[in-house]
Write an enzyme that holds these catalytic residues in place. Sequence first.
Site, short mmCIF file in Angstrom:
data_model
loop_
_atom_site.label_atom_id
_atom_site.label_comp_id
_atom_site.label_asym_id
_atom_site.label_seq_id
_atom_site.Cartn_x
_atom_site.Cartn_y
_atom_site.Cartn_z
N ASP A 22 6.93 4.23 -5.28
CA ASP A 22 5.84 5.70 -6.34
C ASP A 22 4.66 6.43 -5.55
O ASP A 22 3.20 6.64 -5.44
CB ASP A 22 5.15 5.25 -7.66
CG ASP A 22 6.22 4.82 -8.34
OD1 ASP A 22 7.06 4.75 -8.36
OD2 ASP A 22 4.94 3.24 -9.90
N GLU B 294 10.05 -6.39 -6.36
CA GLU B 294 9.02 -7.13 -5.47
C GLU B 294 8.79 -8.08 -5.86
O GLU B 294 9.07 -9.10 -4.93
CB GLU B 294 8.12 -6.31 -5.26
CG GLU B 294 8.25 -5.22 -5.17
CD GLU B 294 8.32 -4.12 -6.14
OE1 GLU B 294 8.43 -4.45 -7.41
OE2 GLU B 294 8.56 -3.08 -5.25
N ASP C 268 14.56 -1.69 -9.96
CA ASP C 268 13.21 -1.48 -9.73
C ASP C 268 12.68 -2.58 -10.12
O ASP C 268 12.91 -3.23 -10.64
CB ASP C 268 12.95 0.15 -10.86
CG ASP C 268 11.65 0.68 -10.11
OD1 ASP C 268 11.31 0.36 -9.45
OD2 ASP C 268 11.05 0.93 -10.98
#
Length: 829
Positions: free
Chosen positions: A501, A426, A423
């Site tokens: 999310d 980015e 996770d």
Amino acid sequence: MRRLNLACALAMVVVFAASPAAAQWTSLGAMSAPRRETNGLTFRNPQGTVTITVVEPNIFRVRFAPRQQLGRDHSYAVVPGDRPDPGAAFKIASDRSVITTSALQMTIRHNPFRIAIADSQGNSLDEDDPQNGIAFSGSTVRVWKRLRDDEQVYGLGSKTGDLNKRGRKLGGYNYTMWNSDTYAYDPSTDPIYVSVPFFLVLRAGRSHGVFFDNTFRSNFDIGHQSAGLLSFGADGGELNYYFINGPDPKSVLTRYTSLTGRMPLPPLWSLGYHQCRYSYFPDSRLRFIAQNFRERRIPVDAIWLDIHYLEGFNPFTWSAERFPDPPGLMADLRKLGLRTVVIIDPHPKKAPGWGPYDSGLAGDHYVKNPDGSLYEAPVWPSQAEKDPGPSVFPDFSKPATREWWGGLYAPLLTAGVAGIWNDMNEPAIFDTPTGTMPLTVRHDNEGQPTDHRAIHNVYGLLMTRATHEGLLRLQPNTRPFVLTRASYAGGQRYSAIWPGDNVSDWTHLRGSIATLMGMGLSGLSFVGSDIGGFAEAPSAELYTRWLQAGVFYPFMRTHTAFGTPDQEPWSYGTYHEALNRRAIELRYELLPHIYKVMREASLTGVPALRPLLLEFPDDPNTYGMEDQFMFGSDLLVAPVLREGMTEREVYLPKGEWFDYWTGQRHRGGVRIRVPVTLASIPIFVRAGGVLMSQPVVQHTGEMPGQPLRLRVYPGPPREAGLYEDDGESLDYTRGEWLLRQVTSDAAERTSTVEIGSPSGSYRPAPRSLEVSVPWAGEPSRVVVGDGQALPRVAPDALRTQASGWTVDQGFVIVRQPDSFGAVRVTIER
Ligand code: GLC
């Protein structure tokens, strides 16, 4: 030389603001005759260099840089490999060059330099805009192409909003590629977490694709600034794109994934149901959750550990207080048939003296600032209750770093972890307005150092590559399971992807379908949204509807944010618990089919969850359809996506369809209204389709020995392969699989189902085979093989017999031991 000067003079300088950069563009002017290269042409003028390469008869590649030489030919997305000679013919005249293959013809006008591509019959597919064509401004590159009124545009990876990226017919949208941590995004947020600079164009059933392999921040304008123009470009790097022919959209995806690779066949357990929350802790809570699933008879295969299992949110640690005995816990969960997946973020804490940090430092594995100092920044470890501190960031663009990182998983696997969740890649950074690293941070870039502008969009992809390859090195005969939030084109080779999310509201439930279908149209097959929504809390009804839709998400996981109310299938009272159980049970009943469709996706790049336009590209009704979808080519699913519904409209394309639940036959080419209750999941099967299913199991470990159920729907013969393997190892890559073809034939008085001879060396555990066919009325006889008549038995006695047949709820069901060989079943009227 004189020619070149003339070329300069003719170079057109155009000023307009079609790019977010609002640049002053120089459009390519005249080019002199090209130089022939192997399978291609090189053009040069003082403005820069263009090369055109025939990759294969259906794929052309165009590269441009505003320099006299192109840079290193390197891609993080395209799979290296030799391809056969495409057999292209080149005709070079003074004003134009023409490249012809068996499928395509590219005409390159030299002055001004413009490209046009047509199919072999001369039908125009793609054309540079006569006015602008290829252009540059400083280090920014861009190309403008014609966009016709009846062209639909799809793909672009993980995007919010409409499936058709053209959006409103004449006045579309523009999209950016820049992986971004966008908590609780909404339908207009762009970009979100993943960049796939690939789009597919569909025009009256004819399709082609364009893959812009540039990792810098890029932008796609789909008829936004000007209704008749599509343009794309990036803030740096080359204009480097592939034109990919169809003619049908499935072929475009197959060809696109021949370049960027395909999802490997996932482990079977990862296609079961996953239960997650931010975060389950301590260990007693996990045991409680696991126990509840089993006691309440709700199937589940995996339970997930989010950041609270870690010591101070630091990857590769365990909180000794919350999880004193990880191997013991995971062994106990495994006894209950549950696998454990744990989160590992790309931000080890800067903690001198701690093994992973020290080994990373010693190996020079962390990214640095331009002055050579270590780049450090706050992410989760900066929010730890005890001893908070900044993190450092591996440089996944360095092969040695990927190898080091992959090795860090060893203790987790030894302790019993089955899958890894990557996770925040980015990469997400806290307390900075951009939410990510400064663009000046340095990266190795596989030996050609560069800054973050070039690596940002592939940081997630390269992290999953490190993880996937690491897991494979550690357990060479186990299929890795990795989930990621950020990725880039080609990321399907390394991990499943979820669109981050989302929010617990009906808009997000509906939006998930368009987003996941769009990901599928971008080569990403193993995808699923957080069921129930991540931010906020769903109503009981929303959660049930979300689980029902999620039955057909390739990756089916409930997840919710920190501090939200419980979001387990039993958290909404017994009435909803029964509905939720039923939804998950359906997933497990259909798992053999889901597995088979996922295997097909792994071979073809055509996603399991797919928009109707992939199956019915000639039907314009399907072009914007985003509230129903196909799973494989046989199942049409129309989940209920709105609150309080008592019926829903379903569009059945041309052909014949069967109601999955009742066997009722429908003629297609119409919209029908289906009455629904809270328990309904409208599903239709295409005539000629074959479904594999099984009785409900509580987890995939219970599958061996279960009867294999085949539902065979009469109709025009279509190929249906029954695929099975051990579900876990890589032995299937060495021929250890079982594949049988099914054909059916329905005449007036008889219906015959034939299962062909097997191929592959895998044989499942002994079991029964049950063949069902929708049937109106009473059959007179059921015969297997060359004439052995089977006894008729009562529906509730069938499952206790080795062989026999019955009539039950609109189906004839024929049961016999599965010989794993050829079988013929004949039902006589
Ligand atoms: C991010 C992820 C979310 C996770 C949370 C804590 O917000 O998207 O899924 O639960 O971080 O790790």
